[in-house]
Write a protein that holds these residues in place. Structure first.
Motif, PDB file in Angstrom:
ATOM      1  N   ARG A 134       0.866  -1.182   0.000  1.00 57.09           N
ATOM      2  CA  ARG A 134       0.000   0.000   0.000  1.00 57.09           C
ATOM      3  C   ARG A 134       0.901   1.230   0.000  1.00 57.09           C
ATOM      4  O   ARG A 134       1.963   1.239   0.637  1.00 57.09           O
ATOM      5  CB  ARG A 134      -0.958   0.032   1.191  1.00 57.09           C
ATOM      6  CG  ARG A 134      -0.326   0.003   2.574  1.00 57.09           C
ATOM      7  CD  ARG A 134      -1.291   0.535   3.634  1.00 57.09           C
ATOM      8  NE  ARG A 134      -1.558   1.939   3.414  1.00 57.09           N
ATOM      9  CZ  ARG A 134      -2.711   2.541   3.694  1.00 57.09           C
ATOM     10  NH1 ARG A 134      -3.692   1.888   4.236  1.00 57.09           N
ATOM     11  NH2 ARG A 134      -2.873   3.830   3.444  1.00 57.09           N
ATOM     12  N   ARG A 255     -12.875  -1.659   7.738  1.00 58.50           N
ATOM     13  CA  ARG A 255     -11.832  -0.844   8.375  1.00 58.50           C
ATOM     14  C   ARG A 255     -12.286  -0.235   9.692  1.00 58.50           C
ATOM     15  O   ARG A 255     -11.686   0.707  10.191  1.00 58.50           O
ATOM     16  CB  ARG A 255     -11.334   0.231   7.415  1.00 58.50           C
ATOM     17  CG  ARG A 255     -12.420   0.997   6.702  1.00 58.50           C
ATOM     18  CD  ARG A 255     -13.024   2.132   7.489  1.00 58.50           C
ATOM     19  NE  ARG A 255     -12.070   3.192   7.670  1.00 58.50           N
ATOM     20  CZ  ARG A 255     -12.045   4.002   8.720  1.00 58.50           C
ATOM     21  NH1 ARG A 255     -12.951   3.858   9.689  1.00 58.50           N
ATOM     22  NH2 ARG A 255     -11.160   4.961   8.811  1.00 58.50           N
ATOM     23  N   LEU A 322      -4.772  -5.023   4.517  1.00 54.97           N
ATOM     24  CA  LEU A 322      -4.160  -3.730   4.207  1.00 54.97           C
ATOM     25  C   LEU A 322      -3.616  -3.211   5.526  1.00 54.97           C
ATOM     26  O   LEU A 322      -4.389  -2.976   6.461  1.00 54.97           O
ATOM     27  CB  LEU A 322      -5.250  -2.794   3.674  1.00 54.97           C
ATOM     28  CG  LEU A 322      -4.810  -1.458   3.075  1.00 54.97           C
ATOM     29  CD1 LEU A 322      -4.180  -1.686   1.694  1.00 54.97           C
ATOM     30  CD2 LEU A 322      -6.005  -0.518   2.936  1.00 54.97           C
TER      31      LEU A 322
HETATM   32  C1  PEP Z   1      -6.073   4.659   4.359  1.00 56.61           C
HETATM   33  O1  PEP Z   1      -6.154   3.428   4.165  1.00 56.61           O
HETATM   34  O2  PEP Z   1      -5.034   5.284   4.226  1.00 56.61           O
HETATM   35  C2  PEP Z   1      -7.274   5.389   4.770  1.00 56.61           C
HETATM   36  C3  PEP Z   1      -7.333   6.720   4.761  1.00 56.61           C
HETATM   37  O3  PEP Z   1      -8.248   4.563   5.180  1.00 56.61           O
HETATM   38  P1  PEP Z   1      -9.788   4.859   5.481  1.00 56.61           P
HETATM   39  O4  PEP Z   1     -10.391   5.350   4.202  1.00 56.61           O
HETATM   40  O5  PEP Z   1     -10.274   3.517   5.905  1.00 56.61           O
HETATM   41  O6  PEP Z   1      -9.819   5.870   6.582  1.00 56.61           O
END
Ligand code: PEP
Ligand code: MN
Length: 373
Positions: A134, A255, A322
């Motif tokens: 990533r 997430r 991730l």
């Molecule tokens: C990221 O993965 O960097 C991120 C900003 O995640 P999210 O959109 O889940 O906050």
């Protein structure tokens, strides 16, 4: 209703034209064509929308070119897992398989800061046999005064270094359709040394214009993160937006949800939904333990919370991880406090393998008891 055509049906053949003509004459029924060109064959599906209850599946089965008829049993026409739906759940991108039956680790920088850190990260991944990462170039930040990411200025070196270290897929967040064009053009300029998975973040899950842009193009697969303050159904419909525009190479990302109920974690960990999303849809499911937990706190057992929740997602069948790493978290420009260090990379990978093996054993156990309970 979905009509699945025989593989490699020629769209210029008389039979195909007959089918189109027949469907075009049906009242109150529209259709969309979805074509998937794989390595071995091209699959064509017709999605019939409208008053399909009045159609007989037996009659439709007799139409020219039709191999199989599926009645849609859920709102997610393209991505849903319908009754008797044996269609494949995965796709291949730049030599990497993504499906509901395997697991890919995307360890890397939350935000690209400088070429040195990118190179150290990629070198470490390469030395541990990892081919995905990533790398955030376009960062959506809560405050307008925080570092916003280097944007297109870092793409050249990120892509070239990925090529140098055999990285095949980089998950990279985009927040505007121009970012997709920038990524595409720098990949062209650098000779496609790597592949990109477009990441749509939790703040943009229902940015319908962005979803349509990412859905209209077929160059890149998309990792769509669940919206942190909306229902699962709303987020799955957002994924269906991508697919309905033509791109069904989608991974769904959990997430964590924004609520104080998750305190002291940054978000309330929602990995219990891994098997739920796999049941409702055919998408591979990603977990993001870093943005869920948000700290480097550890349990009384000396295991980091980030690693605990990773294992919880993997033992429940997650297909992608991730996760934030950084060669020097103290110097990271975004989310340093939740990043793992490179010394922790082999440990993290080994811990994931333990959970993955446990998941495989659980599947075997479920199979053993399948007909006895
Ligand atoms: C990221 O993965 O960097 C991120 C900003 O995640 P999210 O959109 O889940 O906050
Ligand atoms: Mn982050």
């Amino acid at each position: 209703m979905i009509l699945i055509l025989k593989p490699d049906t020629d769209e210029k053949s008389p039979d195909y034209l007959k089918l189109e003509e027949y469907l075009g004459n049906l009242h109150d029924i529209r259709y969309r064509i979805h074509r998937e060109t794989g390595k071995i064959q091209t699959l064509t599906e017709f999605y019939l929308i409208g008053d399909t209850d009045k159609l007989s599946a037996e009659d439709m089965q007799q139409l020219p070119c039709v191999e199989r008829v599926l009645r849609i049993s859920a709102g997610y026409h393209i991505l849903g897992r319908h009754q008797d739906d044996k269609r494949s759940t995965g796709f291949e991108y730049n030599g990497v398989h993504f499906g509901q039956d395997n697991l890919n680790i995307f360890a890397g920088l939350c935000a690209v800061d400088n070429p040195g850190h990118v190179e150290i990260m990629m070198k470490a991944l390469h030395s541990h046999g990892e081919v995905c990462t990533r790398m955030g170039a376009y960062k959506p930040r809560t405050s307008p005064y925080s570092f916003q990411g280097h944007g297109k200025n870092c793409l050249h070196y990120v892509f070239e270094l990925a090529g140098k270290y055999g990285i095949k897929v980089i998950s990279m967040e985009v927040t505007h359709e121009t970012h997709i064009e920038e990524i595409h053009s720098v990949l062209e300029q650098t000779g496609h040394p790597t592949g990109i998975m477009l990441q749509i973040g939790t703040r943009n899950t229902q940015n319908f214009e962005l979803l349509k842009s990412a859905g209209r193009q077929k160059n890149f697969p998309v990792l769509l993160k669940r919206g942190f303050g909306i229902t699962l159904e709303e987020s799955l419909n957002a994924a269906e937006y991508l697919a309905s525009e033509g791109n069904s190479h989608i991974i769904f990302g959990l997430r964590g949800m924004k609520t104080n109920m998750g305190d002291p974690h940054r978000n309330f960990v929602d990995f219990a939904h891994v098997p739920v999303v796999k049941r409702l849809t055919r998408m591979p499911v990603c977990i993001d333990p870093s943005h869920s937990v948000g700290t480097r706190e550890r349990g009384a057992d000396n295991i980091l919370d980030v690693m605990h929740v990773t294992a919880q997602g993997v033992i429940a069948g997650a297909n992608m991880i991730l996760v934030d790493f950084h060669p020097d978290p103290g110097k990271a420009l975004v989310d340093g406090p939740q990043a793992l260090t490179l010394a922790e990379l082999p440990y993290f990978i080994e811990d994931v393998r333990i959970a993955e093996n446990a998941y495989q054993n659980r599947i075997k156990l479920a199979e053993k008891y399948r007909n006895t309970l």
